[in-house]
Design a protein around this motif. Sequence first.
Motif, short mmCIF file in Angstrom:
data_model
loop_
_atom_site.label_atom_id
_atom_site.label_comp_id
_atom_site.label_asym_id
_atom_site.label_seq_id
_atom_site.Cartn_x
_atom_site.Cartn_y
_atom_site.Cartn_z
N ASP A 155 0.82 -1.21 0.00
CA ASP A 155 0.00 0.00 0.00
C ASP A 155 0.86 1.27 0.00
O ASP A 155 0.45 2.30 -0.52
N LYS A 156 2.06 1.18 0.57
CA LYS A 156 2.94 2.34 0.62
C LYS A 156 4.08 2.25 -0.39
O LYS A 156 4.81 3.23 -0.57
N GLY A 157 4.23 1.10 -1.01
CA GLY A 157 5.35 0.90 -1.92
C GLY A 157 6.62 0.58 -1.16
O GLY A 157 6.64 0.53 0.07
N PHE A 158 7.70 0.34 -1.90
CA PHE A 158 8.96 -0.06 -1.29
C PHE A 158 10.09 0.84 -1.79
O PHE A 158 10.08 1.28 -2.94
N THR A 159 11.05 1.09 -0.91
CA THR A 159 12.26 1.82 -1.29
C THR A 159 13.46 0.91 -1.04
O THR A 159 13.61 0.35 0.05
N SER A 176 18.51 7.82 0.03
CA SER A 176 17.73 6.86 0.81
C SER A 176 17.19 7.51 2.07
O SER A 176 17.86 8.31 2.74
N ASP A 177 15.97 7.13 2.41
CA ASP A 177 15.31 7.68 3.59
C ASP A 177 15.89 7.06 4.85
O ASP A 177 15.98 5.83 4.98
N PHE A 178 16.29 7.91 5.79
CA PHE A 178 16.75 7.44 7.09
C PHE A 178 15.54 7.11 7.96
O PHE A 178 14.50 7.75 7.88
N ALA A 179 15.65 6.07 8.79
CA ALA A 179 14.55 5.70 9.68
C ALA A 179 15.09 5.04 10.93
O ALA A 179 16.18 4.45 10.92
N TRP A 180 14.35 5.18 12.02
CA TRP A 180 14.62 4.43 13.24
C TRP A 180 13.32 4.23 13.98
O TRP A 180 12.30 4.86 13.70
N VAL A 205 17.47 0.93 13.09
CA VAL A 205 18.02 2.07 12.35
C VAL A 205 18.26 1.65 10.90
O VAL A 205 18.87 0.61 10.63
N ALA A 206 17.77 2.45 9.97
CA ALA A 206 17.93 2.16 8.53
C ALA A 206 18.58 3.34 7.83
O ALA A 206 18.22 4.49 8.06
N ASP A 233 29.19 5.80 17.90
CA ASP A 233 28.56 5.27 16.70
C ASP A 233 27.42 4.32 17.05
O ASP A 233 26.91 3.60 16.20
N LYS A 234 26.99 4.31 18.34
CA LYS A 234 25.90 3.45 18.79
C LYS A 234 24.71 4.29 19.24
O LYS A 234 24.88 5.26 19.99
N PRO A 235 23.50 3.89 18.82
CA PRO A 235 22.31 4.70 19.14
C PRO A 235 21.70 4.35 20.48
O PRO A 235 20.49 4.14 20.60
N GLU A 236 22.54 4.28 21.54
CA GLU A 236 22.01 3.97 22.87
C GLU A 236 22.86 4.66 23.92
O GLU A 236 24.03 4.99 23.69
#
Length: 572
Positions: free
Chosen positions: A126-130, A203-207, A229-230, A250-253
């Motif tokens: 429904d949203k498509g893919f990247t 590319s779209d960043f996401a987390w 994280v993408a 470099d770690k997201p925590e």
Amino acid sequence: MKQYLSCILGVLAILWLAGCTESGRETPLPEPPVIALDSPTSIYTVKAGREIEIRPTYRNAEEATFAWRSGNEVLGTGPTLKFASEQSGRYYITLTVTNRGGSDEEELRIDVLDPTPPTISLPGADKGFTVLLGSELSLNPQVASALETAFRWTLDGEVVSTEQNYVFSATERGDHVLRLETRNEDGEDAVEFTVRVRTPQESDFAWTVEQSSYNVSVGRTIRIRVLDVANAFDATYTWIVDGTTVRESDKPEYAYAAESEGTYIVKLEMKNEFLTASQRFTVNVCPAEGTYYRPRSGSSRMSCNKVYEFLPAPGQFINEYCTATTMEEACAYAESCLEQNAYVSLGGFGGYLVVGFDHSIDNSGDYNLAITGNAFDGSSEPGIVWVMQDENGDGLPNDTWYELRGSEYGKEETLQDYAVTYHRPSAPKMDVAWSDNRGGSGIIEYLGAFHQQDYYYPAWVAADSYTLRGPCLKSRSYDQSGNGTYWVNPAFDWGYADNFSPVDRLTDDGNYNAAPADNHFKISHAVTFDGKEANLKYIDFVKIQVAVNQQCGWIGEVSTEVFGVKDFNMSR
């Protein structure tokens, strides 16, 4: 003359006697008829609105009469029967064939099935893919009634495959239109969507933000983080507490030490060569442990007294008896089950139940909790147990969860932060598709022979997909028969609900009748996010969560069942 008349009379007498002899002889009866149905099982199937002709063969059926009956209704009087119904269901028909020599009778069944057009379910379409340039995208749609279905994939108008599954290779940057068409004798379906092929710069960043608000007692340390994280590439993560930078890595925590009471703002900034993203968190540092302790009284109950959350994964028991359409209704249903010592099924991996008590449960150092399941030798469906204190005193389970370590905790094959996303089927009586954060995918199989509710996806989940996250134990299930008829789910050593443990069941009863039986747990086994002892003096809330992602053929998904949660201290 007399002699002449005497001769005539004699001849007449002979003729009369001969006639009497002929008329008194019985005509031989034919052999009784014999019916041979043209189905070896006596069962026929047909789709609603379509006609089926039943054509038995017969012996000794010359001059016979035929009667096809359904109850008191005569459906036909010929040697064959044409049958049709607009309504699905099972129809029982009796065929009787009779001649002068006797009768034969056969009962047959006609199953009228609903039409099953090939309905497509393709999560994300429904949203498509990247996707990144040079990568591949595996498309594995679930299709109701895929048997004898024709498939046709087109890419930008060109046919590229006639198989059910398709792998898209991102070799050319830009937007591409993919279309899947299905067709069978009952109908057709189609889905069309866009696949966006992008370079890393585009590319779209996401987390995923696990939670944006935390409650923690002073003196403790919690972990604040983002997950899944993408497209962060070479990102640097900067942590800022009340305007002061406290960590870059470099770690997201970030391990946040709650040193003094109050409310604090924590900000995370992500930067790479393409973009910057940020997220704000609130940390409420609560009074020290014990401030909101609720002592046991003479009226305290041993069993839990409230269900706060009931969010199962899809499964064969979901929606079967529970008609809830809201979380509140689902919790009320689960409470009712536990009150009656009836089971609450948690579905597939990650499904969970959160309960509370009318008092705080003390950590005595020994077994403090009992959780009732129905495991028996060869049938364990392990659930991980979590505990929580009411750190902010508001009576709700919105504070810090601590895992009770079991025998598999810390092992290399035990996955941490495993997440499965379940996708709502597009039509009734379909498998539920899932995808995980390790690149895997699969289904919760629809087992219509046993559980025929329309959907195994929880009716009180409004979203078309939802994600469940937690540790995942390596499955021990196997098909002992080798042909799918006999599945075995071996036990884990200790520390899990609904598990035939040789240690924490505190009995050697084989429980071969799968009766409700307890596993026992120690609050002293609670660990922090980094595996250290939590040293909790008491707890107020308990969560049980399915710990294995496994489908076992005809017996379905491995699914923890909970019949009750008790303060085991009160049994001594």
